[in-house]
Structures are given as C-alpha cells and as structure tokens.
Design a protein around this motif. Structure first.
Motif, PDB file in Angstrom:
ATOM      1  N   TYR A 113      44.739  44.767  60.185  1.00  0.00           N
ATOM      2  CA  TYR A 113      43.563  45.232  59.751  1.00  0.00           C
ATOM      3  C   TYR A 113      42.749  46.231  60.604  1.00  0.00           C
ATOM      4  O   TYR A 113      42.349  47.237  60.491  1.00  0.00           O
ATOM      5  N   ARG A 114      42.680  45.326  61.972  1.00  0.00           N
ATOM      6  CA  ARG A 114      42.163  46.228  63.079  1.00  0.00           C
ATOM      7  C   ARG A 114      42.895  47.412  63.512  1.00  0.00           C
ATOM      8  O   ARG A 114      42.357  48.710  63.479  1.00  0.00           O
ATOM      9  N   GLY A 119      39.036  48.321  61.932  1.00  0.00           N
ATOM     10  CA  GLY A 119      38.112  47.245  61.568  1.00  0.00           C
ATOM     11  C   GLY A 119      36.955  47.879  60.901  1.00  0.00           C
ATOM     12  O   GLY A 119      35.849  47.015  60.755  1.00  0.00           O
ATOM     13  N   GLN A 120      37.348  48.946  60.344  1.00  0.00           N
ATOM     14  CA  GLN A 120      36.081  49.665  59.674  1.00  0.00           C
ATOM     15  C   GLN A 120      36.338  49.230  58.066  1.00  0.00           C
ATOM     16  O   GLN A 120      37.533  49.137  57.595  1.00  0.00           O
ATOM     17  N   ASN A 121      35.361  48.722  57.514  1.00  0.00           N
ATOM     18  CA  ASN A 121      35.339  48.252  56.015  1.00  0.00           C
ATOM     19  C   ASN A 121      35.552  49.272  55.016  1.00  0.00           C
ATOM     20  O   ASN A 121      35.060  50.401  55.244  1.00  0.00           O
ATOM     21  N   PRO A 123      36.158  50.424  51.146  1.00  0.00           N
ATOM     22  CA  PRO A 123      36.392  50.108  49.640  1.00  0.00           C
ATOM     23  C   PRO A 123      37.547  50.583  48.911  1.00  0.00           C
ATOM     24  O   PRO A 123      37.993  51.820  49.468  1.00  0.00           O
ATOM     25  N   LEU A 215      41.932  38.570  44.810  1.00  0.00           N
ATOM     26  CA  LEU A 215      40.786  38.418  45.457  1.00  0.00           C
ATOM     27  C   LEU A 215      40.397  39.845  45.919  1.00  0.00           C
ATOM     28  O   LEU A 215      39.249  40.206  45.782  1.00  0.00           O
ATOM     29  N   ASP A 219      38.867  41.572  42.610  1.00  0.00           N
ATOM     30  CA  ASP A 219      37.590  41.047  42.699  1.00  0.00           C
ATOM     31  C   ASP A 219      36.707  41.607  43.556  1.00  0.00           C
ATOM     32  O   ASP A 219      35.845  42.381  43.184  1.00  0.00           O
ATOM     33  N   VAL A 220      37.117  41.318  45.004  1.00  0.00           N
ATOM     34  CA  VAL A 220      36.109  41.991  46.060  1.00  0.00           C
ATOM     35  C   VAL A 220      36.188  43.486  46.305  1.00  0.00           C
ATOM     36  O   VAL A 220      35.336  44.031  46.938  1.00  0.00           O
ATOM     37  N   ARG A 221      37.475  44.085  46.185  1.00  0.00           N
ATOM     38  CA  ARG A 221      37.805  45.585  46.090  1.00  0.00           C
ATOM     39  C   ARG A 221      37.953  45.798  47.667  1.00  0.00           C
ATOM     40  O   ARG A 221      37.562  46.991  47.913  1.00  0.00           O
ATOM     41  N   THR A 224      38.588  41.518  54.177  1.00  0.00           N
ATOM     42  CA  THR A 224      37.869  41.206  55.138  1.00  0.00           C
ATOM     43  C   THR A 224      38.525  39.934  55.802  1.00  0.00           C
ATOM     44  O   THR A 224      39.471  39.374  55.394  1.00  0.00           O
ATOM     45  N   ASP A 225      38.590  39.946  57.049  1.00  0.00           N
ATOM     46  CA  ASP A 225      39.296  38.909  57.987  1.00  0.00           C
ATOM     47  C   ASP A 225      39.327  37.478  57.568  1.00  0.00           C
ATOM     48  O   ASP A 225      38.189  36.991  56.754  1.00  0.00           O
ATOM     49  N   ASN A 226      40.295  36.806  57.085  1.00  0.00           N
ATOM     50  CA  ASN A 226      40.548  35.402  56.645  1.00  0.00           C
ATOM     51  C   ASN A 226      39.505  35.374  55.198  1.00  0.00           C
ATOM     52  O   ASN A 226      38.924  34.386  55.219  1.00  0.00           O
ATOM     53  N   MET A 227      39.748  36.417  54.402  1.00  0.00           N
ATOM     54  CA  MET A 227      38.811  36.092  53.477  1.00  0.00           C
ATOM     55  C   MET A 227      39.197  35.187  52.206  1.00  0.00           C
ATOM     56  O   MET A 227      38.333  34.896  51.443  1.00  0.00           O
ATOM     57  N   LEU A 229      39.432  31.949  52.961  1.00  0.00           N
ATOM     58  CA  LEU A 229      38.681  30.839  53.221  1.00  0.00           C
ATOM     59  C   LEU A 229      38.946  29.537  52.798  1.00  0.00           C
ATOM     60  O   LEU A 229      38.028  28.830  52.239  1.00  0.00           O
TER      61      LEU A 229
END
Lengths: 312, 361
Positions: A113-114, A119-121, A123, A215, A219-221, A224-227, A229
């Motif tokens: 991801y990084r 690391g920029q989110n 969508p 997910l 859902d979240v579209r 994120t790290d470790n999303m 959970l």
C-alpha cells in the motif's frame, strides 16, 4: 435527540447491520468447508486482508468493481493453495502456517500500500451496483435496508443455501465431511484425502478473499492498513458457533452485525450508555451464543490433524 | 563610578562567564537574554517516535511521523519512526534503547504508563502525550494538544452552514485530544446556532483505524439528520468520508459537509465535501523539545496551541460565503483578545456533562 427521523435512522441501523454481517458470513462459510475437511485455517485474517488489498488495487486500476471482487477472491485462492501445499503435502503445522499467513497478510499489504500509493488514501472511482426493486425499496424502514443493498450482499446470502446444499447433499460435500471425520476410512473408500482437503481450502481461501474484497471494494471503497481488524478471527468463532452449518453461520453473522450496528445506534437513539459497555455487546452476544449453542458441538474428528497414508 | 569600584564587578562578570561555560546547567532557556543561544550540553543525534497506528492515516500518526522527520532533516540528525506499534511496546522500547536513541516520543495516550517506566529504568528521556503528572526533570516531558479553540471556530463554521440544524460529531475513542475538540466544537456551535442539535457518537474503544466502523457510524449520524459532521478518527476518518461521499451521491441537492482534524486531506477529498480541518503541526514542539534536551531543559509540558501555531484551521474553500468567513474571523479575534473563553475538558465524563448542558434533550 428530540427530532430524530426515526424511520430513516432505523433503516440505516438495519442496513449497516446487514452490511457488517457480509464479510464475516463469507469468511465463515469458507472456513466451514476447510474445517469440515479437517483443516484449521488461522490464516483467514491474512487472506481477508490480502483480498481487501488485491480487490482495492485492481478496482482502482481498472475502475471496475467486479474485477476487484474477482481479484480479491483470486488472491484468497492463491493464499489458500499456499496453506494447502504446506499443510497437506508438506505436513507443516496448521496453526503455525495459518498464523504466518495472517502476519504475512498484514505486513505485505501495508508494505505494498505504501510502495504503490505512497500511503496516500485513494477512494475508488466507482461504486458497487445496488439492487433497487421498485415499490419494495420504498417500504419504510426495511425497504432500503433489505432491497437496496449492493449486489454482492445478495450473492453472499445466496451462498448460504448453496453451501448447505453442497456440504449436505452432494458427493463432494460427503467427501469433505468424510476426510474431516475419518480420513483413513475415506482413503480406504477411494476418496482422495489430499485432493479433497485442497479443494476445501481453496474454497475457504476464495471466500475469505471475497469477504476482504467486499469490505474494501464494496463497503468502505478504499483500503486502510489492517482494515479487517480481527474479522478473520471472528469468522473462526462464528464457524464454531454455527457448528459448521451454513444456516447457523448466517444466523450468527446477522446477530453479530446487528449488535455491532446497535452498539453505536443506541446512544443516538437517546440511551445513555457508555461506549465501553455497548462495545462489549456484540462479543458478549457471541460468547453467550457460543456457550449455549456450541458446547454440544462435536468438532470434525480429524480437525487440525495432518493425514499421511498408512500412518496412524 | 571609580575605576577601583568597577574592578570587582569585572572579576565577578568574568567569573560568571567562565563558570557558566563549565557548568552543565549554566543557562536556562527562560533566563537567557532574548536572542541569545542557550549552551548545548547534550548534542542530540538520534531520536525515535513510536506510533500506535500506521502513518498512512493522514492523521495523528502520520502528522507526528512527518513532523519528527522534518525536524530531524532540518537539524541533520537521525529520526527512527516505529509506526503501527500497537499498545504492547515494551520489546520495541528495549530495541530502541539498544540503538542508543537519546529521546523516545511515545505518541499515544495509551503509552502514558509504559514510557515513563521505561525512562526510569533505562535513563532515556521520553515524551508522553496528555499526562502532565508524569513529567520528571531531565527524563519525562509531556505533550498537550489543546485544540479546543480552533475546534470552536469549526463549531462556528458548522453552526453557520448547517441547513438541517443537526450537526454530528463522530469520534474513534474518547482520548483527551478528541475530548478537548469535541467540547470546543460544541461551544462554537451553540454560540452560533443556539437551537442546533448535536449528535455525538463514539465508534468504539480505540477504534482509530476502524474505517468500516467510521462509515457505519457516520451513516447513522447522517440518517439522524446531520448535514455537517465533525470527525475525529485517524484511519477511521476514511470511512466517515466515504459515508458522506455516498450520501452526497444519493442526495445531490442535500449534500453533507465534513470537518476533519489533524491532517490535510484537501488533495484527496472533494472541495464540496471537506469543509476544513483542525490542523496539528507537531514540528513546533518537537523542535523545542530537542533544543531543550540539548540544553538540559527537558522535563516539562509542551502544548500545541494557537500562540505557537501548533494548531490552526485549514484554509476554507472558495464556496464558503464571505459572511461565514467573517464570522469565523470574528470568533478567532474574540478568542485572541480573550472575550471568548473556550472550555478545556479532557475527560469523557466531562464531555458528556458539557454536551448534556449545551444540548439538553
């Protein structure tokens, strides 16, 4: 709250509860196949995370939700095949292999991801298609929640009778149960233990990857790290709570989803409860259900036991 | 004055200068002549920062990581960033001690106990967050994040821009940093729109990275009628933003607005969604902290404040009407001249009591 639009709010409460249940349902259904075949897959969390990242990355690059969902499932299959190769043919300890996959999933997805996105989110540019049934969607409170969800929600629900049918009424399902209960007898009867277990873990991996992809992509579209959970571990508990039966797993997933939704909904409805207390509700509910329902559960006899022909 | 009379003074002065050079605590920063550079007695070459979550959250963790790296680059020193460390950090701290770090910034209220203990055992200075009671000379400093005044301005903004009269506050837990801002925001809202309703919702305990939870809760807050949401969440903020994005796509004539905290997401979030952000800049206090460590001044409370520009409001988008911008500017002037006093409430019980008082029913 004095002017709460009650119907809209209850609809949101119900809708979010149903959405929350989907990743758990998918992952737990897949795990039911794996455990019925004698494989304890603690890598389910890592597979979900991998599916979430792969789904997000592909959906972002292609702009297609379906491609992302398929990529999530495919990555789950790949990780499932790795788990299968290590535990079935190389007879590496299932617990250690599963935990290694979970750690790998967390570390690798964070790194990629990084590396890929700095690391920029980001969508996703598109949204998942929703079912929109005229008249039914307009029914107050339940209409939108039940009949206006993303299509994958209905596919997840449809997977329940299909899984029940496959596990309970087909030759493959019989083979899965046989290699999980008595692999030596199954082998003697001509069932390929390794092949059946491998097929089961591929189903488990695909379902976990699909849950993760749901997910991130539906859902979240975003990713994120470790999303996830810990949802993979919750799915493991749900599988046992449901005693490896798809309909019971559905009930458990819905119970958990609704309790999670109520967790934040109750304070908005005006109930003066501390978040620490309501935060325990879903887990207390799950624990209570486990105590009541799962204590009589008989685990698959060969769960977690590697099979080697001619060696008992 | 006779020449004879001035000699003893000259000797005293020379003695003071020589003594000052030899003593490690000769010049204290606050006693020094303005403009003078305090003597460096402990050159700092390596510092570390530990964050509980990933630095990709464009929030609490990322701002700190970026901040310490910027300060380290400016000073030509090494900064080790240990991100995503969770809350069981004893082995990590031991590892940092082995690497001879000279300062560990423990960037979470969840590290309030473990880090001072580590400092006492290893003799390595640490900085904790929101725990002024732990401050110990030369060993433990504290970082306070009192952004309630800037949050007040965000509340003024929300009060002026809400159409429904219902405003949401979504938090990922109830640490002092969020609590200060919640109350500041609520007071600004109440002062601007006394008949407003406020929906306060907590995603969960330590749900900082729970993006799905952020989306779920924000969905519910929007369904409760909110059209402006003040979100404090770190990684969970991305879920909040997604909930508003979906809401706005379905309701193009009734769009909701989001007010963020700590980081600047204006490059990645649409202008008609992101109203502003309560920005944190940790470089201000990291710089001061390292300077104090070098001059034996370490062991005090550092506060991100309006005065030191550690907190400020992100520039408002062009779409905000001029009279609203003026209202915010007036409120800011009121805070600076002392005519507006904003409460500083660090604890969750205090937050609930204040909200009940401001928004009864």
């Amino acid at each position: 709250m004095t002017d709460l639009p009650v119907a809209d709010f209850l609809s949101a409460l119900l809708g979010s509860g149903l959405l929350l249940a989907v990743p758990l349902l998918l992952a737990a259904l897949g795990e039911a196949f794996a455990e019925r075949a004698g494989l304890l897959n603690l890598g389910i969390e890592g597979m979900m995370l991998g599916g979430a990242f792969a789904g997000f990355a592909v959906a972002l690059e292609t702009g297609r939700i379906a491609a992302g969902v398929a990529a999530g499932a495919a990555l789950g299959v790949a990780l499932g095949s790795g788990f299968g190769l290590l535990t079935i043919w190389l007879r590496v300890d299932q617990v250690l292999t599963g935990l290694a996959i979970t750690i790998l999933g967390s570390g690798l997805t964070g790194f990629l991801y990084r590396d890929l996105y700095g690391g920029q989110n980001r969508p996703l540019p598109t949204t998942a298609a929703r079912l929109d049934l005229p008249v039914l969607t307009d029914v107050p409170v339940v209409g939108r929640a039940l009949f206006g969800q993303p299509l994958l929600v209905y596919l997840a629900w449809a997977a329940v009778p299909i899984a029940a049918l496959v596990l309970g009424r087909t030759r493959f399902g019989l083979a899965v149960r046989a290699v999980g209960e008595a692999p030596f007898a199954a082998d003697a009867a001509g069932i390929g233990v390794a092949q059946t277990r491998f097929a089961a873990i591929l189903i488990g991996g695909a379902a976990a990857g699909l849950g993760g992809a749901f997910l991130a992509v539906v859902d979240v579209r975003t990713f994120t790290d470790n999303m996830t959970l810990g949802q993979g571990f919750l799915a493991l508990a749900l599988t046992m709570l449901g005693r490896w039966r798809p309909w019971r797993i559905l009930a458990g997933a819905l119970l958990f989803g609704m309790l999670r939704s109520l967790e934040t909904g109750l304070p908005i409805l005006g109930m003066d409860v501390r978040p620490e207390f309501v935060g325990m509700l879903p887990y207390l509910g799950l624990l209570a259900a486990l105590v009541v329902l799962a204590r009589r559960a008989a685990m698959p006899a060969a769960l977690g036991v590697p099979y080697e022909r001619g060696r008992r | 004055m006779s020449r004879l009379g001035s000699l003893p003074r000259l000797f005293v002065l020379i003695g003071l200068i020589l003594g000052g050079a030899a003593s490690p605590v000769a010049i204290r920063a606050q006693d020094a002549t303005p403009g003078a550079t305090p003597t460096v007695v402990n050159p700092v070459e390596k510092v570390a920062l530990v964050t509980p979550e990933s630095r990709t959250n464009q929030g609490w963790d990322q701002q700190a990581a970026d901040g310490i790296e910027a300060v380290a680059k400016r000073r030509g020193i090494e900064a080790i960033v240990e991100e995503n460390a969770g809350y069981e950090i004893e082995p990590l701290l031991a590892d940092l001690a082995d690497q001879d770090v000279q300062l560990v910034i423990c960037h979470a209220s969840g590290y309030q106990t473990v880090c001072p203990e580590f400092a006492a055992e290893e003799g390595i200075p640490v900085a904790v967050v929101e725990n002024p009671n732990a401050v110990a000379e030369d060993l433990v400093s504290d970082i306070e994040t009192e952004a309630q005044e800037i949050a007040y301005l965000a509340g003024v903004l929300a009060g002026r821009l809400t159409r429904s009269g219902t405003v949401g506050v979504v938090v990922s837990d109830e640490p002092p940093t969020w609590n200060y801002m919640t109350v500041g925001f609520a007071e600004g809202l109440k002062a601007t729109k006394p008949d407003a309703q406020l929906v306060y919702s907590v995603i969960g305990v330590a749900a900082y990275g729970d993006a799905a939870g952020g989306k779920r809760v924000t969905d519910q807050v929007l369904a409760a009628g909110a059209d402006v949401v003040f979100g404090m969440g770190d990684g969970s903020t991305f879920g909040m933003i997604e909930a508003i994005r979906a809401h706005n796509a379905e309701n193009p004539d009734d769009k909701a607005l989001f007010i963020d905290v700590i980081g600047d997401k204006s490059q990645t979030v649409e202008d008609d969604l992101l109203l502003t952000s309560v920005l944190f800049d940790f470089t201000v206090i990291y710089e001061e902290m390292i300077r104090d460590l070098e001059t034996d001044e370490f062991g005090k409370v550092y506060t991100l404040s309006v005065e030191n520009k550690g907190v400020r409001l992100l520039d408002l988008p062009q779409s905000v009407p001029a009279e609203v911008v003026e209202a915010v500017a007036r409120a800011e002037a009121g805070i600076l001249d002392g005519s507006i006093a904003v409460s500083a409430v660090p604890d969750a019980d205090g937050v609930r009591a204040t909200l009940d008082e401001l928004f009864p029913g």
